[in-house]
Design an enzyme around this catalytic site. Structure first.
Site, short mmCIF file in Angstrom:
data_model
loop_
_atom_site.label_atom_id
_atom_site.label_comp_id
_atom_site.label_asym_id
_atom_site.label_seq_id
_atom_site.Cartn_x
_atom_site.Cartn_y
_atom_site.Cartn_z
N GLN A 384 -2.33 -7.50 8.31
CA GLN A 384 -1.51 -7.44 7.10
C GLN A 384 -0.22 -6.68 7.38
O GLN A 384 -0.25 -5.70 8.12
CB GLN A 384 -2.26 -6.72 5.99
CG GLN A 384 -3.46 -7.48 5.46
CD GLN A 384 -4.15 -6.68 4.37
OE1 GLN A 384 -4.59 -5.57 4.61
NE2 GLN A 384 -4.25 -7.25 3.18
N ASP A 386 1.05 -4.44 5.62
CA ASP A 386 0.50 -3.75 4.45
C ASP A 386 1.25 -2.45 4.19
O ASP A 386 1.58 -1.73 5.12
CB ASP A 386 -0.97 -3.44 4.73
CG ASP A 386 -1.75 -3.23 3.46
OD1 ASP A 386 -1.18 -3.41 2.37
OD2 ASP A 386 -2.94 -2.87 3.56
N HIS A 513 -0.20 -1.22 -4.06
CA HIS A 513 -0.51 -1.92 -2.81
C HIS A 513 0.43 -3.11 -2.74
O HIS A 513 0.62 -3.79 -3.74
CB HIS A 513 -1.93 -2.51 -2.81
CG HIS A 513 -3.01 -1.57 -3.20
ND1 HIS A 513 -3.95 -1.12 -2.31
CD2 HIS A 513 -3.34 -1.01 -4.39
CE1 HIS A 513 -4.81 -0.33 -2.94
NE2 HIS A 513 -4.46 -0.25 -4.20
ZN LIG Z 1 -4.20 -1.52 -0.33
#
Ligand SMILES: [Zn+2]
Ligand SMILES: [Zn+2]
Length: 640
Positions: A384, A386, A513
């Site tokens: 990811q 992320d 997130h």
């Molecule tokens: Zn997360």
């Protein structure tokens, strides 16, 4: 009694007896009636020939209205089922379900005496054409549940009996066309002759109700359109998609392969594939720096207690991999959030430190059933891009707006347009409603400020916060969900995250997130299909290949090769002992953006000839001019 029926233009028609939408359409105009597929009655889909005996708002749905697709495709699935029963014998065929799906329909069959293969599809299509030609009226009727069960039992339709037993209503509806009767909510076209343009596409196995413990049924997929050219365009798109399938192109272009024997769902990247991934990653790193993120790294494997605290143990265990050492259980991370939380907690945070934006190329592992794995698009391990943003409530709008800006810049490089969905508070949620409202408002404001087209998915958010999903549209018009922005009120609670406010009090930060490619490998898979393997120069694993016309010019070719290599252009030399045309064809198939062809003329004038993968030739180019052009294209990440 009189009924008042209001039409979309605001006019009201009065009737003293039940009337069908078909009759009303006919009264308005013969043309409307001929083109009608069904109706919307108080916003609900309704058969053209189903009587109305109450006041309502009515809209006639024409065959080319988007809502008509569901009606005629569903009718087509009945026609297909009827054809299958005619061919294999009604007594041998038990019907499962036959719904419409995006762009088509399917029907599940339990056929006692045959296994259907793709070769059988033309035969079924022929029978369907006959049924369409017969133009059978399609009639709706209702039965009390008990009689409905008796009817289906008398026909041996045990799956339908199972379905009827679960219907809460007292009465159930059926549709009949000729000898064929099916349990169905409808609506349907008034007759089987109304839509003619269809195609059966494929056959596959499907467990009854998706449960592996149930019998395996045979599923036939098909598609139908109101107009012939729409069907043709769609079939052309499917054909094109097949050619671009990354599962074929990946190994063919030596990008990646998957060894299902030892690493199902875990792609293995070859040097060329890794080159593309590295480019995607450096683009990502560049932009993350620009948007104020700090890159971090966290362990792949961590103690089970971390995952108990994060809630993954209780809610996500079935998708996780575990390992044991010295009697301690460790989990392989399925997400990067707990790692980033450890970093947040590593030192005290003041309100002035916020927002903190932590970014990681986080390799995660998530178990998926074997049956759903699909090339790079559905895997068991991926990376990811992320990040987690820890911020104050008053910073939410700014932060989300910045993420959307980031997404625009990133997707713009690939020429992707997108649409967004905003998922709001579900019934079962954590945190008080005022906080939810503020966060949802924040997401909405950010979308509106950035003028992003979005739909609201009411109540579809996760229990820990609202979110935005971004659906990318590729060159074939297909949509892929990639980026997400997810607000989270739960993790900061679970891990007792705090910051010191300006008044000295301890406060909870908000956690956001977000991932933009989503999974880098999956995004790569989408790109392979989007570009049909012909990556723009900046992404291409090999950017140029030098091809001497014959051995005589190998030395000159080698010099050119070296010059390009020294200038950081990804270049190869193809001086194999093969004909020139063979080598050109092969490099074209490999989709190398530039072929540099050198022979007598080029050597003498110290120039090169350039042939693009599209087949455009230019002669007498100075090597330095070529380098400048290519480097410029790479630097600007030109999308061609
Ligand atoms: Zn997360
Ligand atoms: Zn039906």
């Amino acid at each position: 009694m009189t009924m008042q029926i209001r039409l979309p233009d605001g006019s009201v028609r009065e009737y003293s007896q039940p009337v069908t939408p078909g009759q009303i359409a006919k009264e308005i105009s013969e043309g409307l009636w001929r083109n009608a597929a069904g109706a919307l009655v108080n916003g609900q889909l309704w058969d053209l020939e189903r009587p109305i005996d109450f006041d309502c708002d009515l809209k006639i749905i024409k065959l080319d209205d988007p809502q008509a697709a569901e009606i005629y495709r569903h009718t087509m699935s009945h026609i297909m089922a009827q054809a299958v029963m005619r061919i294999y014998g009604a007594e041998n065929v038990k019907l499962g379900i036959g719904p419409t799906i995006e762009n088509g329909f399917y029907y599940d069959f339990d056929i006692a005496n045959a296994k259907i293969t793709e070769e059988d599809l033309p035969k079924i299509e022929e029978e369907m054409k006959k049924i369409i030609k017969e133009d059978l009226p399609i009639e709706r009727f209702e039965l009390p549940k008990k009689e409905a069960i008796e009817l289906m039992e008398s026909k041996g339709q045990t799956y339908k009996v199972e379905l009827i037993n679960e219907i809460p209503n007292e009465k159930v509806s059926f549709y009949k066309q000729g000898e064929f009767v099916d349990l169905c909510r409808g609506p349907h076209l008034p007759s089987t002759g109304k839509v003619k343009h269809f195609k059966l596409l494929s056959v596959s196995g499907a467990y009854w109700r998706g449960n592996e413990k149930n019998p395996m049924l045979q599923r036939i997929y098909g598609t139908a359109f109101a107009k012939k050219d729409e069907l043709d365009n769609y079939l052309k798109m499917l054909e094109e998609a097949k050619k671009r399938d990354h599962r074929r192109l990946g190994p063919q272009l030596e990008l990646f392969f998957i060894n299902t024997d030892v690493a199902a769902g875990m792609p293995i990247f070859l040097p060329y594939g890794m080159t593309v991934l590295k480019e995607l990653m450096s683009l990502s790193r560049e932009l993350h720096k620009k948007y104020g993120y700090k890159e971090v790294g966290t362990p792949l494997i961590m103690h089970e207690k971390l995952w108990r605290q994060s809630g993954h143990w209780d809610h996500y265990k079935n998708n996780m991999y575990f390992t044991e050492k010295e009697e301690v259980t460790y989990a392989v991370k399925p997400m990067n959030c707990p790692g980033h939380i450890l970093i947040y907690k590593n030192k005290p945070v003041s309100y002035k430190d916020l927002p903190i934006r932590l970014f990681e190329f986080g390799r995660v592992h998530r178990y998926e059933r074997g049956g759903v794995l699909h090339g790079l698009l559905r895997v068991r391990t991926f990376t990811q891009d992320d990040a987690h943003i820890f911020c104050r409530e008053d910073q939410i709008v700014n932060e989300v707006t910045d993420v959307v800006r980031f997404i625009n810049e990133l997707y713009g490089i690939f020429g992707f347009s997108y649409r967004a969905t905003l998922s709001t508070m579900p019934e079962d949620h954590m945190g008080d409603e005022a906080t939810w409202e503020k966060a949802t408002e924040g997401l909405k404001n950010a979308l509106e400020e950035m003028k992003v087209p979005y739909e609201v998915a009411e109540g579809e958010g996760a229990f820990y916060g609202p979110k935005i999903d971004f659906h990318v549209r590729d060159v074939l018009g297909r949509e892929w969900q990639c980026a997400t922005i997810q607000m989270d009120f739960q993790m900061p609670e679970r891990f007792d995250l705090t910051y010191k406010a300006s008044d000295g009090s301890e406060r909870r930060p908000v956690m956001i997130h977000r991932a933009l490619y989503g999974s880098i490998e999956r995004f790569f898979g989408i790109l392979i299909e989007h570009y049909a393997g012909a990556f723009p120069t900046w992404l291409a694993p090999v950017q140029a290949v030098v091809i001497p016309v014959s051995e005589k010019f190998s030395e000159y070719a080698k010099n050119i090769y070296q010059t390009l290599d020294e200038n950081d252009i990804r270049v190869e030399l193809d001086d194999r002992n093969e004909t020139l045309s063979y080598r050109i064809r092969e490099n074209q198939m490999r989709k190398v953006p530039y072929m540099i062809i050198v022979g007598e003329k080029e050597k003498e004038s110290e120039t090169i000839s350039v042939r693009t993968r599209e087949g455009k030739d230019t002669h007498g180019i100075k090597i330095n001019d070529f380098i400048e052009t290519v480097l410029n294209e790479i630097r600007k990440r030109v999308n061609k």
